[in-house]
Design a protein around this motif. Structure first.
Motif, short mmCIF file in Angstrom:
data_model
loop_
_atom_site.label_atom_id
_atom_site.label_comp_id
_atom_site.label_asym_id
_atom_site.label_seq_id
_atom_site.Cartn_x
_atom_site.Cartn_y
_atom_site.Cartn_z
N LEU A 40 0.86 -1.12 0.00
CA LEU A 40 0.11 0.06 -0.05
C LEU A 40 0.87 1.34 -0.01
O LEU A 40 1.90 1.16 0.48
CB LEU A 40 -0.56 0.14 1.33
CG LEU A 40 -1.82 -1.33 1.40
CD1 LEU A 40 -2.74 -1.08 2.67
CD2 LEU A 40 -2.74 -1.58 0.13
N PHE A 326 -1.34 -4.31 -6.90
CA PHE A 326 -1.22 -3.25 -6.00
C PHE A 326 -0.06 -1.85 -6.48
O PHE A 326 -0.45 -0.73 -6.26
CB PHE A 326 -0.56 -3.56 -4.60
CG PHE A 326 -1.47 -4.39 -3.80
CD1 PHE A 326 -2.61 -3.72 -3.29
CD2 PHE A 326 -1.30 -5.61 -3.56
CE1 PHE A 326 -3.29 -4.58 -2.38
CE2 PHE A 326 -1.69 -6.31 -2.67
CZ PHE A 326 -2.83 -5.57 -2.19
N GLY A 334 -3.13 -0.22 -4.78
CA GLY A 334 -2.12 0.19 -3.53
C GLY A 334 -2.48 1.49 -2.96
O GLY A 334 -2.44 1.46 -1.85
N ALA A 342 -6.22 -5.26 1.72
CA ALA A 342 -5.28 -6.04 1.48
C ALA A 342 -4.99 -7.25 1.98
O ALA A 342 -4.28 -8.35 1.33
CB ALA A 342 -4.06 -5.30 1.66
#
Length: 387
Positions: A40, A326, A334, A342
Motif C-alpha cells: 500500500l 497493488f 495500493g 489488502a
C-alpha cells in the motif's frame, strides 16, 4: 564423535514427513498477510508499517495481525530453515567438507534468487537473508547442543538491541513507508534495491536464534516424528504462542490506535520482536501436533503440504500477484485500498498458490523455483540423484 557429527552421519529414514511441509504451507499464509499491506502507498504508517488512516475494520485487522502474524511468521520459517539445513546435511554421504561446500553453494544461490526477487518485485525479500544466514551459519551444524542453546540465549541481547535501534528510529522519523509509490518502473527498481540492501542485514540478525533452535530440533526429529514428542511440542506451542500474543498485544493496540503509550511504545516494539521468536517456534510446534494426530491426510492437508514442499515457488508467486494488483505502474490499487482489503487479497492469493501447488502435485511435478535451485546447487550430474 560429537552429537552434531553423529547427526550428519546418520541418514534420514525413508519417506517425507508431513509436519515440516505442512508448517511451510501454513506459514506462507502468514507471510502473505505480513507482506500485502507493505504494497500500500500514500498512507502514514505505524511501527509495523500498517496504515494509520484506515477505518474501524482496518484497525481491527491491524491489531490482529500485529499480535498474531507480524514478526511471528519469519521466525517460524527461520526455524524450518534451520531444520531443513540438518535434513540436507543428513542426506549427504560424503565428508563434512563436501557437505559444507554444498550448503554454501545453495546459500549463495539463495542470495542470487533474493537479489532477483528484490530487483523485479519486492524490497522485503527474505530469500537473500536466508542465503546470507546459511553462508554465515553453516558451521553451526558442527556445534554441540549446549553451544547452540547458549549462543541462542546470548544472541537474544543482540536481537533486542537491534529492535531497540529500529524502534527508536521509527519513534523519531515515523513508521516505515512500505512499498515505494514510484509510478516509473525503472525508478521503482532503485528504490526497492536501496530498501532491500538496508533491510537484509537486519533480517539476518532476527534469523539467528530460530535457525539455531531449528537445528537443535532437527537433531531430535521433533517434526519428523511428532508422535514421539507430543509433550514437548504441546509445551512449546502453548508457551510460545501465549508469549507471542501477550508480548505482541501492547504494540498491536498502539498500531490499531486503541492505546497511546507515548515513550513506552519503543519498549513495546522491542517486546513484540523478542516474543515473536517464541511465537514462530510455537506455531511450528502446533503444526507438529496436528501432524501427530493425522494417520492419513485428507485433501486439505495434502494440498497444504504440497504448497509447503513448493514453498519458494509459492512465495515468489505471491509477490507476482501483489505487484500486479497493488503497485502504481500495474494494478494501481495500493493507493486506494486499506489494510483489511489488502489482507483479503493476501488470503485469496495464498489459496490460489495452494491450489496451484496441489495441481503440480497431482501432475507429479515439483515447483519451478525449487527445481532451478536444486539444478544450480547440485549441477547436472548431482541433480539426477536428488529427489
Amino acid at each position: 564423535m560429537s552429537p552434531s557429527s553423529a547427526m550428519l552421519d546418520r541418514p534420514l529414514t525413508g519417506g517425507r514427513a508431513l509436519a515440516p511441509d505442512l508448517a511451510r504451507g501454513v506459514m506462507l499464509l502468514l507471510i502473505a498477510l505480513a507482506h500485502a499491506h507493505m504494497y500500500l502507498s500514500g498512507h502514514p504508517t505505524g511501527y509495523r508499517a500498517y496504515a494509520l488512516d484506515g477505518g474501524a475494520l482496518d484497525r481491527v485487522v491491524t491489531g490482529i495481525q500485529v499480535a498474531l502474524v507480524d514478526g511471528r511468521a519469519m521466525p517460524m520459517f527461520a526455524a524450518l530453515f534451520g531444520y531443513g539445513f540438518v535434513q540436507l546435511a543428513g542426506k549427504r554421504a560424503g565428508d563434512w567438507a563436501d557437505t559444507r561446500r554444498l550448503l554454501r553453494r545453495r546459500s549463495r544461490w539463495l542470495l542470487v534468487f533474493g537479489f532477483g526477487h528484490a530487483l523485479l518485485l519486492f524490497f522485503g525479500d527474505i530469500l537473500a537473508a536466508y542465503g546470507l544466514a546459511g553462508l554465515l551459519m553453516v558451521g553451526v551444524l558442527r556445534w554441540r547442543d549446549r553451544t547452540l542453546v547458549v549462543f541462542a540465549g546470548a544472541w537474544l541481547l543482540v536481537h533486542a538491541a537491534a529492535a531497540l535501534v529500529n524502534g527508536l528510529r521509527i519513534a523519531e522519523f515515523g513508521g516505515p513507508s512500505g512499498m515505494a509509490a514510484a509510478t516509473d518502473p525503472v525508478a521503482a527498481v532503485g528504490e526497492r534495491l536501496a530498501l532491500w540492501g538496508v533491510l537484509t542485514p537486519f533480517l539476518v540478525v532476527e534469523l539467528v536464534i530460530p535457525v539455531l533452535l531449528g537445528v537443535w530440533a532437527a537433531r531430535r526429529r521433533l517434526l519428523d516424528e511428532p508422535g514421539r514428542h507430543v509433550t514437548a511440542l504441546r509445551v512449546t506451542a502453548v508457551v510460545g504462542i501465549g508469549s507471542a500474543v501477550l508480548g505482541g498485544l501492547p504494540l498491536a493496540l498502539v498500531d490499531a490506535q486503541v492505546w497511546t503509550l507515548g515513550a513506552l511504545a519503543v519498549p513495546a516494539y522491542v517486546l513484540h520482536g523478542v516474543t515473536g521468536l517464541a511465537g514462530g517456534l510455537g506455531y511450528a510446534a502446533l503444526i507438529g501436533l496436528v501432524a501427530a494426530r493425522v494417520t492419513r491426510p485428507g485433501w486439505a492437508l495434502t494440498a497444504l503440504a504440497a504448497c509447503g514442499r513448493r514453498s519458494m515457488t509459492c512465495y515468489l508467486s505471491q509477490s507476482v500477484v501483489f505487484v500486479a494488483v497493488f503497485v502504481p505502474y500495474a494494478g494501481g490499487l495500493g493507493a486506494e485500498l486499506g489494510t483489511a482489503a489488502a489482507s483479503g487479497i493476501a488470503v485469496v492469493t495464498w489459496l490460489a498458490t495452494v491450489a496451484f501447488a496441489d495441481a503440480l502435485r497431482r501432475a507429479d511435478r515439483g515447483g519451478p523455483a525449487e527445481w532451478l535451485l536444486r539444478r544450480l546447487t547440485y549441477g547436472r550430474k548431482g541433480f539426477e540423484n536428488v529427489r
